[in-house]
Design a protein around this motif. Sequence first.
Motif, short mmCIF file in Angstrom:
data_model
loop_
_atom_site.label_atom_id
_atom_site.label_comp_id
_atom_site.label_asym_id
_atom_site.label_seq_id
_atom_site.Cartn_x
_atom_site.Cartn_y
_atom_site.Cartn_z
N ASP A 171 -44.59 63.63 18.50
CA ASP A 171 -45.56 64.52 18.37
C ASP A 171 -46.74 63.97 19.26
OD1 ASP A 171 -44.29 66.53 17.11
OD2 ASP A 171 -45.56 65.94 15.10
N GLY A 172 -47.24 62.79 19.15
CA GLY A 172 -48.43 62.12 19.86
C GLY A 172 -48.19 61.97 21.38
N TRP A 173 -46.77 61.67 21.69
CA TRP A 173 -46.34 61.46 23.06
C TRP A 173 -46.31 62.95 23.56
CZ3 TRP A 173 -46.83 58.85 26.97
CH2 TRP A 173 -45.87 59.08 27.98
N GLU A 200 -48.22 65.26 23.03
CA GLU A 200 -49.82 65.67 23.30
C GLU A 200 -50.14 64.83 24.59
OE1 GLU A 200 -52.13 64.90 20.03
OE2 GLU A 200 -51.21 66.23 18.74
N GLN A 201 -49.69 63.65 25.02
CA GLN A 201 -50.27 62.94 25.93
C GLN A 201 -49.47 63.29 27.32
OE1 GLN A 201 -50.02 58.35 25.72
NE2 GLN A 201 -49.82 58.75 23.67
N GLN A 260 -48.73 66.64 27.60
CA GLN A 260 -49.49 67.89 27.79
C GLN A 260 -50.35 67.62 28.80
OE1 GLN A 260 -48.45 71.60 26.64
NE2 GLN A 260 -49.54 71.50 28.49
N LYS A 261 -51.21 66.60 28.15
CA LYS A 261 -52.84 66.52 28.91
C LYS A 261 -52.25 66.05 30.36
CE LYS A 261 -56.85 63.74 28.58
NZ LYS A 261 -57.55 62.68 27.93
N ASP A 276 -52.66 72.61 31.83
CA ASP A 276 -52.53 73.51 31.14
C ASP A 276 -51.72 74.94 31.69
OD1 ASP A 276 -54.40 74.29 32.60
OD2 ASP A 276 -56.12 74.18 31.25
N GLU A 318 -46.46 74.41 29.43
CA GLU A 318 -46.34 74.21 27.92
C GLU A 318 -45.34 73.41 27.75
OE1 GLU A 318 -45.36 76.58 23.75
OE2 GLU A 318 -45.31 77.71 25.55
N SER A 324 -43.29 71.51 24.94
CA SER A 324 -43.05 71.61 23.40
C SER A 324 -41.87 70.58 23.29
CB SER A 324 -42.12 72.92 23.36
OG SER A 324 -41.10 73.20 24.11
#
Length: 448
Positions: A335-337, A339-340, A342-343, A347, A350, A352
Amino acid sequence: MPTSLHPMPLPFSWADQERHLVGHLSALIRLDTSNPPGNEITVARHLSRELSRSGIAHKVLESEPGRANLVARLPGTGQEPPLMLLGHADVVGAQPGGWSRPPFSGEVAEGRVWGRGALDMKGQVAASLLVMQLLAAHRMPLRRDVLLVVTADEEAGSRLGAYWLRENHRSLVEAEFAFNEGGGQRFMTPGGPVYTVQVAEKGSARMRVTARGPGGHASVPRSESAVFALAEALLRLRAFAPESVLSPTARRMLSTLAELHPGAAAEAIERLTQEPTWARAHGLPIDPVLREFVVAGLHNTATPTVLSAGHRQNVVPVEASVVLDGRLLPGELPDGWVEQVQKAVGDRVEVSLLHGRVSHGVHDDPELLRVLGDTLAAHEPGARVLPYINPAATDARAFPDTKVVGFFPSASDADIMRLIHAPDEHARITDLMFGGKCLLDAVLRLSA
């Protein structure tokens, strides 16, 4: 863990074993175990016949019809826990196009054994079988049981193989150590030869990046379309420099490399150790393939694999997506990866998570690495081991309580990693012989 400092004198000539080792590998390659469908029962039956001839007790265990695993055991005195020789019977598929020889021929030519699985990993399975046969034939005394475990389904996640064995027949596969695939590539450095030993492997985070935009007739260009948005996201991903993670394992790898590379290279490695960055890892002035091991060992990664968009040539798709094959350093969370990533991609798309797996196991046991280093130095004076984190996954993921290391040394500097899963996969006979000899030596140092 008492160990022998010197190799045990062998009651036979290793050079006389070449025809047996080559014959084992050629026969295994001729058994098409492409996964899917696997059909590993053919390999299990072949190994069963060979083991029966040698009087070695074993079991063939099917997780599903045709998806067979094999466990053989040579009993020792029980003074120490078992040692496992671990391998998988399945291979990735192969189409004849692009091959100079039929991929399942097992042809022996030009000092090589040709065919799918020669490197991944029927060569090591063949050597492990021969090691078991030699130990049995010469009644070598053993402090611990030696197991041969050959699994199904490694190429598709190990669910029907290593995981199934651990969940359903754990007592048969419990061991202190295991020698597995994922190690043994040789590099010549300014400080002498070094051989990789896998002491950990990465987890995974498979992701989908999805872009959406207006549809319509393809005769009207649309700069805001989903395809363009996805393309821009992929360009951002290509430029992404992820944060470096300097684990104790990576630090030991860099320390070894610094000792082997004097001068400017050692200084660059020291700067990387003090302040690790993506750019510094990519810029190390060392062997390019060895540098790839360093980059992968310090970073989580995400590689585009499968693109999807549209269903008609004259319709602008409203959605476009790409699957990313993410690989995570031990302890890193999927999950942390996500988020990275996605950044990094922005934006307009998406990201997932499709599925992920955390890798926790690191098995850089100093005493075990010393034994492997002594083994290699006995067969190539001055050789050293290089513990590293494998960016790929193996059956080691299913045995968290066993110290699984990748160890099957190659005698040559050939970039064997480039041949795995590729057309014209083949194993050099000299490499097979060297790997088998080192494997037997390491088993005896730990068990005799």
